[in-house]
Design an enzyme around this catalytic site. Structure first.
Site, PDB file in Angstrom:
ATOM      1  CG  ASN A 349      -0.181  -0.493   2.542  1.00  0.00           C
ATOM      2  OD1 ASN A 349       0.651   0.585   2.055  1.00  0.00           O
ATOM      3  ND2 ASN A 349      -0.846  -0.895   3.726  1.00  0.00           N
ATOM      4  CB  ILE A 350      -0.138   5.087   0.161  1.00  0.00           C
ATOM      5  CG1 ILE A 350      -0.625   5.013   0.910  1.00  0.00           C
ATOM      6  CG2 ILE A 350      -1.141   4.445  -1.906  1.00  0.00           C
ATOM      7  CD1 ILE A 350      -1.637   6.204   0.861  1.00  0.00           C
ATOM      8  CB  CYS A 411      -5.648  -1.862  -5.790  1.00  0.00           C
ATOM      9  SG  CYS A 411      -6.406  -0.088  -6.634  1.00  0.00           S
ATOM     10  CB  SER A 412      -8.427   0.000  -1.651  1.00  0.00           C
ATOM     11  OG  SER A 412      -7.707  -1.487  -1.521  1.00  0.00           O
ATOM     12  CD1 TRP A 415      -6.856   6.141  -4.941  1.00  0.00           C
ATOM     13  CD2 TRP A 415      -8.974   6.641  -5.450  1.00  0.00           C
ATOM     14  NE1 TRP A 415      -7.312   6.218  -3.617  1.00  0.00           N
ATOM     15  CE2 TRP A 415      -8.762   7.245  -3.512  1.00  0.00           C
ATOM     16  CE3 TRP A 415      -9.996   7.479  -6.242  1.00  0.00           C
ATOM     17  CZ2 TRP A 415      -9.558   7.213  -3.333  1.00  0.00           C
ATOM     18  CZ3 TRP A 415     -11.639   7.738  -5.113  1.00  0.00           C
ATOM     19  CH2 TRP A 415     -11.070   7.862  -3.829  1.00  0.00           C
ATOM     20  CG  ASP A 416      -3.486   5.481  -4.919  1.00  0.00           C
ATOM     21  OD1 ASP A 416      -3.364   6.300  -5.275  1.00  0.00           O
ATOM     22  OD2 ASP A 416      -3.705   5.199  -3.741  1.00  0.00           O
ATOM     23  NE  ARG A 417      -2.553  -1.083  -3.543  1.00  0.00           N
ATOM     24  CZ  ARG A 417      -2.640  -0.894  -2.991  1.00  0.00           C
ATOM     25  NH1 ARG A 417      -1.984  -2.316  -2.492  1.00  0.00           N
ATOM     26  NH2 ARG A 417      -3.861  -0.821  -1.767  1.00  0.00           N
ATOM     27  NE  ARG A 457      -2.168   8.539  -3.120  1.00  0.00           N
ATOM     28  CZ  ARG A 457      -3.484   8.664  -2.078  1.00  0.00           C
ATOM     29  NH1 ARG A 457      -3.238   9.219  -1.135  1.00  0.00           N
ATOM     30  NH2 ARG A 457      -4.769   7.516  -2.842  1.00  0.00           N
TER      31      ARG A 457
END
Length: 647
Positions: A349-350, A411-412, A415-417, A457
């Site tokens: 995760n981030i 992902c969750s 919008w990231d991974r 971010r």
């Protein structure tokens, strides 16, 4: 800020001008290469006073050797400030000079020519500012330390007896570096430079979907999200299965986190296998189901006639996905989704990525420990994370290209991974995205329009440096792209300088491209109307960013399969270590690239001339040589010539 008189120079805030009150200043008359700058697009000093971007003789003005952009104003000037350069020779002591703070940059110029250090740093790079030492601290341990988002830190020593008001300097820096936290506007809203190219026209959603062959029998270009009524983090125009009904879409949105339903990212031109993206299903501990969601996944699978299976790739480690179930999230159950196979890609995760980058910074700046370089690099786990992301993209690419099977990625919140994986997969599958324009479209589409939270971010103009939402997600993506360019140096039209320029302007706040969290927020804040696009700058200076080794004919419609092994991962020293003079190449890569591009153009012109002569001789002899044959005979020869050149 009020008038400031530091060491014989007066600043008039009403006019933004500097007036010399004596002749004792010995600042160099023109910028010189700085020990603390590199081949960065923002912090370089180039001959003939040309600066990239904007601060060139044709684009900006200069006030007492301080480069000013149109819309940039000087806020404060301080004389006889000591910069503690970490790369100064032993015993040389601090570098004294003038510190100028504008509403865009921090500019430090030494007093003496023998110190070739010019700091020219956009304040958007600043992550935090800290006061060092107290009133009774001896020596150079009293001053300010500035932590930047681009790896480096800057430290200035102040003298308590010489009238240096640390509080005044601190507040001036904080006010201009963090305008959002202080009720102001980011500099991009004040930047007035104009470019010959309008970068906001690079991406048109409808045109991009048409390039992919939409609409077709199974997919349609939909405006169901008009006025963002379905999902406020998606754009208004979406590509969706043509059989799904609008009322069913709203039910699917209720079952997907943040309402981020499965939408099309890319479709294979031959097999029609697709890459779709979404967020996690809200199954929870009770294992909730949604008939509409299952129906939509089935429509996506059936749109590909060559495969009766669909792969769902969850970017998270399984333990994280299970933990999300306790919060109402979760993942798809293979028993309820017909002919679906589920795969976890184990990308952290981030928060893990943020800690990894922190260790990279400690390793690279200011001191590089040669004796422990490899062990320190291993301890960061940065390359492990980059490898894991790239490996996931290769798996997706393999399924779509070789197995002709559609995939869904999430992902969750999607919008990231998710964005890292879909964008990298599309880059590997579609040679268009490996061109300069295509890569800009890829970023606009997958990252910007589909709602990567750039503001959260990065924290543009925000002083909350320790916010839990900060994470180098986009930096990791660009690093992965760089890794692929190292394995396929002839497959990309753009060069490394293009990638570092994008990263610099991710932080600079000079352009509006990377601001805010979604398409809706950018529209609400009138980004396109009131700011410039970074693509305007890049496309107006296109030759700076071209790869002379690019072979478009060999790369056309070729899928790339990089080796996603830790043995093949390289540490991007020319980006992470670019502020250390010891790590810098001794000759100019940009100069060599420019020379090779000129050589390439000369060779192309020669090939074209020879083809015309050959065509004329053929007609004279009564032979007809078709135009397509000419093209086939010319470009492969040129491409093979390029391939043999070794830089």
């Amino acid at each position: 800020m009020g008038d400031r008189n530091r060491g014989g120079r007066m600043f008039n805030p009403s006019t933004g001008n500097l007036r010399r009150t004596d002749s004792s200043s010995t600042s160099p008359s023109s910028p010189s290469p700085s020990l603390d700058s590199s081949n960065s697009s923002l912090d370089q000093a180039v001959f003939n006073n040309a600066r990239v971007p904007g601060a060139s003789p044709d684009g900006g003005i200069r006030s007492d050797n301080v480069p000013l952009l149109k819309g940039e104003d000087i806020e404060a000037v301080y004389q006889d400030i000591a910069f503690l350069c970490p790369f100064s020779t032993t015993g040389s002591g601090p570098i004294r000079g003038s510190l100028v703070i504008t509403n865009y940059r921090l500019y430090f110029r030494p007093q003496h020519k023998e110190n070739p250090v010019i700091l020219d740093i956009p304040l958007g790079f600043v992550s935090r500012i800290e006061k060092v030492g107290g009133a009774r601290t001896p020596g150079d341990n009293y001053g300010l330390e500035i932590f930047c988002r681009d790896i480096r830190n800057l430290r200035f020593a102040l003298s308590k007896g010489d009238g240096h008001p640390r509080k005044d300097i601190f507040e001036s820096l904080a006010t201009n570096a963090f305008p959002v936290s202080n009720g102001g506007k980011l500099f991009c809203y004040k930047f007035k430079d104009q470019y010959s190219v309008n970068g906001w026209r690079v991406y048109d959603a409808t045109q991009e979907f048409k390039r992919l062959g939409l609409p077709n029998e199974s997919w349609t270009i939909s405006k169901v999200n008009e006025k963002y009524r379905l999902c406020d983090t998606y754009p208004e125009i979406l590509a969706l299965p043509s059989l799904i009904k609008p009322e069913e879409l709203f039910e699917v949105a209720k079952f997907r986190s943040r309402g981020r339903i499965p939408i099309l990212s890319w479709i294979h031109p031959q097999s029609l296998a697709t890459i779709t993206r979404c967020s996690q299903p809200l199954t929870g501990m009770a294992g909730k189901r949604s008939r509409e969601d299952e129906k939509m996944i089935s429509f996506i699978m059936d749109a590909n006639a060559q495969s009766h299976r669909i792969y769902i790739y969850d970017a998270r480690p399984k333990v994280n996905a299970v933990a999300n179930m306790a919060k109402g999230g979760g993942y798809e159950n293979e028993d309820t989704y017909t002919n679906a196979e589920f795969v976890f890609l184990d990308i952290h995760n981030i928060h893990v990525m943020r800690e990894s980058l922190r260790k990279v910074k400690e390793m690279c700046f200011p001191v590089i420990d040669d004796a422990r370089w490899l062990s320190n690099l291993e301890a960061t786990h940065w390359l492990d994370h980059v490898k894991q992301i790239l490996a996931g993209a290769v798996k997706i690419t393999d399924k779509v290209e070789n197995h002709k099977t559609s995939v869904i990625v999430h992902c969750s919140d999607g919008w990231d991974r998710t964005t890292q994986l879909t964008a990298l997969s599309m880059l590997l599958l579609d040679s268009y995205y490996r061109t300069l324009e295509g890569f800009e479209v890829l970023i606009e589409k997958e990252w910007l329009s589909y709602g990567h939270k750039f503001n959260d971010r990065i924290g543009h103009g925000d002083d909350k440096h320790n916010d839990a939402d900060r994470s180098p997600v986009f930096l990791q993506f660009i690093d992965c792209v760089w890794q692929v360019t190292q394995q396929f140096p002839n497959a990309f039209e753009f060069n490394e300088y293009f990638l570092t320029t994008i990263l610099d302007h991710l932080y600079s706040c000079l352009f509006g491209t990377f601001l805010y969290n979604s398409d809706k927020e950018r529209r609400d804040n009138e980004v396109k109307a009131k700011t410039q696009s970074v693509w305007s700058f890049i496309n107006s200076k296109r030759s700076l960013f071209l790869n002379p080794m690019y072979c478009s004919d060999l790369d056309s419609k070729v899928t790339l399969f990089p080796v996603a092994s830790i043995r093949y991962m390289k540490f991007w020293k020319s980006y992470y270590c670019r502020w250390n003079p010891r790590m810098r190449p001794q000759d100019s890569v940009h100069l060599r690239h420019g020379q090779l591009i000129i050589l390439r153009d000369q060779l192309q012109a020669k090939v074209d001339r020879l083809n015309r002569e050959l065509d004329a001789k053929s007609r004279k002899n009564g032979e007809q040589t078709s135009s397509p044959r000419k093209q086939e005979s010319s470009h492969p020869i040129l491409s093979s010539r390029h391939e043999s050149i070794n830089i």
